[in-house]
Motif scaffolding. Structure first.
Motif, PDB file in Angstrom:
ATOM      1  N   ARG A   5      11.225 -24.134 -40.368  1.00  0.00           N
ATOM      2  CA  ARG A   5      11.205 -22.859 -41.111  1.00  0.00           C
ATOM      3  C   ARG A   5      10.480 -21.773 -40.316  1.00  0.00           C
ATOM      4  O   ARG A   5      10.943 -20.642 -40.244  1.00  0.00           O
ATOM      5  CB  ARG A   5      10.544 -23.033 -42.475  1.00  0.00           C
ATOM      6  CG  ARG A   5      11.393 -23.752 -43.476  1.00  0.00           C
ATOM      7  CD  ARG A   5      10.739 -23.706 -44.862  1.00  0.00           C
ATOM      8  NE  ARG A   5      11.373 -24.616 -45.778  1.00  0.00           N
ATOM      9  CZ  ARG A   5      12.518 -24.403 -46.388  1.00  0.00           C
ATOM     10  NH1 ARG A   5      13.149 -23.295 -46.174  1.00  0.00           N
ATOM     11  NH2 ARG A   5      13.028 -25.292 -47.204  1.00  0.00           N
ATOM     12  N   ARG A   6       9.344 -22.116 -39.725  1.00  0.00           N
ATOM     13  CA  ARG A   6       8.610 -21.126 -38.917  1.00  0.00           C
ATOM     14  C   ARG A   6       9.442 -20.692 -37.709  1.00  0.00           C
ATOM     15  O   ARG A   6       9.461 -19.517 -37.345  1.00  0.00           O
ATOM     16  CB  ARG A   6       7.264 -21.698 -38.472  1.00  0.00           C
ATOM     17  CG  ARG A   6       6.228 -21.734 -39.580  1.00  0.00           C
ATOM     18  CD  ARG A   6       4.822 -22.006 -39.052  1.00  0.00           C
ATOM     19  NE  ARG A   6       4.727 -23.215 -38.245  1.00  0.00           N
ATOM     20  CZ  ARG A   6       4.447 -24.424 -38.706  1.00  0.00           C
ATOM     21  NH1 ARG A   6       4.230 -24.597 -39.981  1.00  0.00           N
ATOM     22  NH2 ARG A   6       4.371 -25.460 -37.884  1.00  0.00           N
ATOM     23  N   LEU A   9      12.071 -18.340 -39.147  1.00  0.00           N
ATOM     24  CA  LEU A   9      11.473 -17.097 -39.647  1.00  0.00           C
ATOM     25  C   LEU A   9      11.111 -16.154 -38.501  1.00  0.00           C
ATOM     26  O   LEU A   9      11.202 -14.933 -38.645  1.00  0.00           O
ATOM     27  CB  LEU A   9      10.230 -17.395 -40.484  1.00  0.00           C
ATOM     28  CG  LEU A   9      10.491 -17.887 -41.897  1.00  0.00           C
ATOM     29  CD1 LEU A   9       9.199 -18.380 -42.544  1.00  0.00           C
ATOM     30  CD2 LEU A   9      11.136 -16.801 -42.737  1.00  0.00           C
ATOM     31  N   ARG A  13      15.744 -11.690 -39.072  1.00  0.00           N
ATOM     32  CA  ARG A  13      15.196 -10.486 -39.690  1.00  0.00           C
ATOM     33  C   ARG A  13      15.164 -10.622 -41.211  1.00  0.00           C
ATOM     34  O   ARG A  13      14.203 -10.242 -41.849  1.00  0.00           O
ATOM     35  CB  ARG A  13      16.036  -9.269 -39.297  1.00  0.00           C
ATOM     36  CG  ARG A  13      15.478  -7.980 -39.851  1.00  0.00           C
ATOM     37  CD  ARG A  13      16.142  -6.813 -39.214  1.00  0.00           C
ATOM     38  NE  ARG A  13      15.560  -6.560 -37.921  1.00  0.00           N
ATOM     39  CZ  ARG A  13      14.747  -5.557 -37.667  1.00  0.00           C
ATOM     40  NH1 ARG A  13      14.460  -4.715 -38.596  1.00  0.00           N
ATOM     41  NH2 ARG A  13      14.251  -5.389 -36.475  1.00  0.00           N
ATOM     42  N   ASN A  14      16.204 -11.157 -41.793  1.00  0.00           N
ATOM     43  CA  ASN A  14      16.283 -11.292 -43.243  1.00  0.00           C
ATOM     44  C   ASN A  14      15.805 -12.690 -43.630  1.00  0.00           C
ATOM     45  O   ASN A  14      16.525 -13.669 -43.494  1.00  0.00           O
ATOM     46  CB  ASN A  14      17.720 -11.050 -43.723  1.00  0.00           C
ATOM     47  CG  ASN A  14      17.827 -11.026 -45.218  1.00  0.00           C
ATOM     48  OD1 ASN A  14      16.856 -11.223 -45.934  1.00  0.00           O
ATOM     49  ND2 ASN A  14      19.023 -10.760 -45.704  1.00  0.00           N
ATOM     50  N   THR A  15      14.588 -12.787 -44.138  1.00  0.00           N
ATOM     51  CA  THR A  15      14.001 -14.090 -44.457  1.00  0.00           C
ATOM     52  C   THR A  15      14.739 -14.799 -45.591  1.00  0.00           C
ATOM     53  O   THR A  15      14.621 -16.012 -45.726  1.00  0.00           O
ATOM     54  CB  THR A  15      12.517 -13.945 -44.832  1.00  0.00           C
ATOM     55  OG1 THR A  15      12.398 -13.052 -45.941  1.00  0.00           O
ATOM     56  CG2 THR A  15      11.716 -13.418 -43.656  1.00  0.00           C
ATOM     57  N   ASP A  17      17.754 -15.417 -45.671  1.00  0.00           N
ATOM     58  CA  ASP A  17      18.809 -16.233 -45.076  1.00  0.00           C
ATOM     59  C   ASP A  17      18.297 -17.567 -44.521  1.00  0.00           C
ATOM     60  O   ASP A  17      19.096 -18.449 -44.213  1.00  0.00           O
ATOM     61  CB  ASP A  17      19.508 -15.457 -43.950  1.00  0.00           C
ATOM     62  CG  ASP A  17      20.303 -14.280 -44.474  1.00  0.00           C
ATOM     63  OD1 ASP A  17      20.684 -14.303 -45.655  1.00  0.00           O
ATOM     64  OD2 ASP A  17      20.538 -13.339 -43.694  1.00  0.00           O
ATOM     65  N   VAL A  18      16.992 -17.714 -44.388  1.00  0.00           N
ATOM     66  CA  VAL A  18      16.427 -18.921 -43.773  1.00  0.00           C
ATOM     67  C   VAL A  18      16.814 -20.196 -44.529  1.00  0.00           C
ATOM     68  O   VAL A  18      17.215 -21.174 -43.894  1.00  0.00           O
ATOM     69  CB  VAL A  18      14.896 -18.784 -43.603  1.00  0.00           C
ATOM     70  CG1 VAL A  18      14.266 -20.108 -43.205  1.00  0.00           C
ATOM     71  CG2 VAL A  18      14.585 -17.715 -42.568  1.00  0.00           C
TER      72      VAL A  18
END
Length: 155
Positions: A5-6, A9, A13-15, A17-18
């Motif tokens: 995840r890090r 991230l 740019r758009n978190t 979407d993670v």
């Protein structure tokens, strides 16, 4: 899971979407027929994540950002002493610029907007779109040349 995840991230740019990207990475990992043959599962996971991220940025680059130049530059209140001739000239200039933007390929448009509108550096644009720094420069040159052609055509 947290490292993945890090990793994402830091590159997206758009978190929001993670989680979708993480799910796509794990779905690809589940499709591997002989997972036991992988020597370094963690390295393989990040390699898969890197490839999913590249495909994600390419898909995002193909979605042309909606740009309404006239709306962006419109003054909040009309002034009574505004010269109508200047207003018509400014409106025509905005329409010419919008026509030039409409002729750009999605990659060139995305590169131009990320640089001019969002203020991203060449390296940031390259990472976001999954292209090299020289390609970012090439796309910006294409955009500027198209603007120049459009302005010459309207003279």
């Amino acid at each position: 899971m947290d490292r993945l995840r890090r990793f994402l991230l830091a590159r997206v740019r758009n978190t929001a979407d993670v989680p979708d990207i993480v799910q796509d990475v794990y779905l690809r990992m589940l499709r591997i027929p002989q997972i036991e043959s992988i020597r370094s599962p963690e390295a393989y996971l990040f390699t898969v994540a890197h490839h999913v991220l590249q495909q994600y940025t390419l898909r995002q680059a193909q979605i042309p950002p909606l740009v309404d130049l006239a709306g962006m530059l419109e003054p909040p209140l009309a002034t009574s002493d505004a010269d109508p001739v200047l207003e018509v000239g400014a409106q025509q200039c905005l329409e010419d610029l919008q026509q030039a933007l409409d002729l750009f390929t999605p990659k060139v448009r995305a590169t131009f907007m990320l640089h001019r509108r969002d203020g991203l550096s060449f390296d940031e644009i390259g990472m976001k779109l999954g292209i090299s720094r020289p390609m970012v420069k090439k796309n910006l040159i294409k955009a500027l040349m198209q603007f120049r052609r459009q302005l010459k055509a309207t003279e």
